[in-house]
Design a protein around this motif. Sequence first.
Motif, PDB file in Angstrom:
ATOM      1  N   UNK A 105      -2.350  -6.080  -7.946  1.00 29.99           N
ATOM      2  CA  UNK A 105      -1.839  -6.351  -9.291  1.00 29.99           C
ATOM      3  C   UNK A 105      -2.888  -5.909 -10.298  1.00 29.99           C
ATOM      4  N   UNK A 106      -2.503  -4.937 -11.122  1.00 28.63           N
ATOM      5  CA  UNK A 106      -3.391  -4.408 -12.160  1.00 28.63           C
ATOM      6  C   UNK A 106      -4.740  -3.973 -11.594  1.00 28.63           C
ATOM      7  N   UNK A 110      -5.895  -8.551  -3.223  1.00 27.26           N
ATOM      8  CA  UNK A 110      -6.124  -9.864  -2.626  1.00 27.26           C
ATOM      9  C   UNK A 110      -5.453  -9.906  -1.258  1.00 27.26           C
ATOM     10  N   UNK A 111      -6.222 -10.259  -0.224  1.00 26.62           N
ATOM     11  CA  UNK A 111      -5.653 -10.365   1.125  1.00 26.62           C
ATOM     12  C   UNK A 111      -4.634 -11.500   1.159  1.00 26.62           C
ATOM     13  N   UNK A 153      -6.165 -16.307  -8.820  1.00 24.33           N
ATOM     14  CA  UNK A 153      -7.164 -15.255  -8.645  1.00 24.33           C
ATOM     15  C   UNK A 153      -6.707 -13.925  -9.239  1.00 24.33           C
ATOM     16  N   UNK A 154      -5.406 -13.620  -9.110  1.00 23.98           N
ATOM     17  CA  UNK A 154      -4.888 -12.344  -9.602  1.00 23.98           C
ATOM     18  C   UNK A 154      -4.364 -12.437 -11.028  1.00 23.98           C
ATOM     19  N   UNK A 160       6.187 -11.670 -12.783  1.00 22.73           N
ATOM     20  CA  UNK A 160       5.355 -10.473 -12.667  1.00 22.73           C
ATOM     21  C   UNK A 160       5.728  -9.686 -11.419  1.00 22.73           C
ATOM     22  N   UNK A 161       5.505  -8.379 -11.473  1.00 20.15           N
ATOM     23  CA  UNK A 161       5.781  -7.493 -10.337  1.00 20.15           C
ATOM     24  C   UNK A 161       4.464  -7.132  -9.652  1.00 20.15           C
TER      25      UNK A 161
END
Length: 408
Positions: A105-106, A110-111, A153-154, A160-161
Amino acid sequence: MSLSWQLARRFRTTKAQNRFISFISLSSTVGIALGCFVLIILLSVMNGFERELTHRILAIVPHGEIYSVDNRGIENLDAQLYRLNADPRVKKVEPYTELTGMLQYKGTLKAVALTGILIDDNPRFAEQVSNADWQRFSRDEDSVLIGKAIAKNLGLQIGDTVRALIPVTTKDLRFSAPTTITLTVAGLISVGGELDNQLGLLHLSKASAASGITGQAMGLRFTLEDPFSAYATMRDIGYTYPQAVYMSDWTRTQGHLYNDIQLVRTVVYIALALVIAVACFNIVSSLVMSVREKQPAIAILKTMGATDSLIRHTFMLQGALNGVIGMSVGVGLALLIAPNLSRIVQSIENILGIHLLSGDIYFIDFLPSELMWQDVAVTVVMAIVLSVLATIYPAYKAAKVSPSQSLH
């Protein structure tokens, strides 16, 4: 009222008693009360952690799993679901496909462990997902539910996509370009601890297509009637399954939490049983000194016809009274505080502005408590038995007092 009981009360409350003996006697009573109180409180906390483990972690983590050893997935899925749901040990069986990859994302990665599930009206994790989030997720096949820590975290918000990057291996075990899935965030999952930092849910058909398996699902997830029988039950099911499968159960992934709780429970039992035992040794000390101080009174009683048995019973009752009073006070306070411990600790946290348990680290963010009557019963019996045992030697010495020597 028996004569030995009257004598025990009189010996215990006489004003002529040495103050040092009174102090030792009081310390034994306070020690037993404190030991019983702390033991019941800590066992209630351990019970609370075990309850939350069952209701939170095991509500979303499957009790057991079997999954295909190759990309064919589970064969004859409907027939196997019907057969396994008829097993009395099994509460529910669900097909699933699990993917391990990265959420993007952007430009941030992130795992995440994504699990594809079937949508039904009674999800096993209803308490961890709000009804509105679940409705959005169930209506959109291209949606995903993610752990709240991942969203934090993200910087993700509902709607959001995101892109999920799923690694792909070739037949010669080399990595090729990852499969990319575009998903819409439908809501958040709140389980607690590390699971919120790695868990995601998506539709089964989407996950199976992305994983490259030819069947409908990679494996089966089991909810058992008794979660703590998972180890034996899953091996029994796996060994008799008509297809080559791998087996797993929750004790492999989350069992360390349960083992830690049981270890702490054992340490608490041993440590506080020793505290109660040490307090009971004070009964021995106070009674031995009391026997020496009351030798003239014992001698007079014997000259009046008191038997050795009466003298023994008198001093055993005198010592046991300390244990019973201490046990009663400690257990009574524990019965008042243990059921309300969570609210009491929360009030202290609000007043002091501190937080004892962080939801980012632990699977809960509050101190749980569940009072169980068997813990109370064990504590009561242990305190009384140790108190009575502590009186045997001093009572025996009291019965051996010689009137001729004591009245000389």
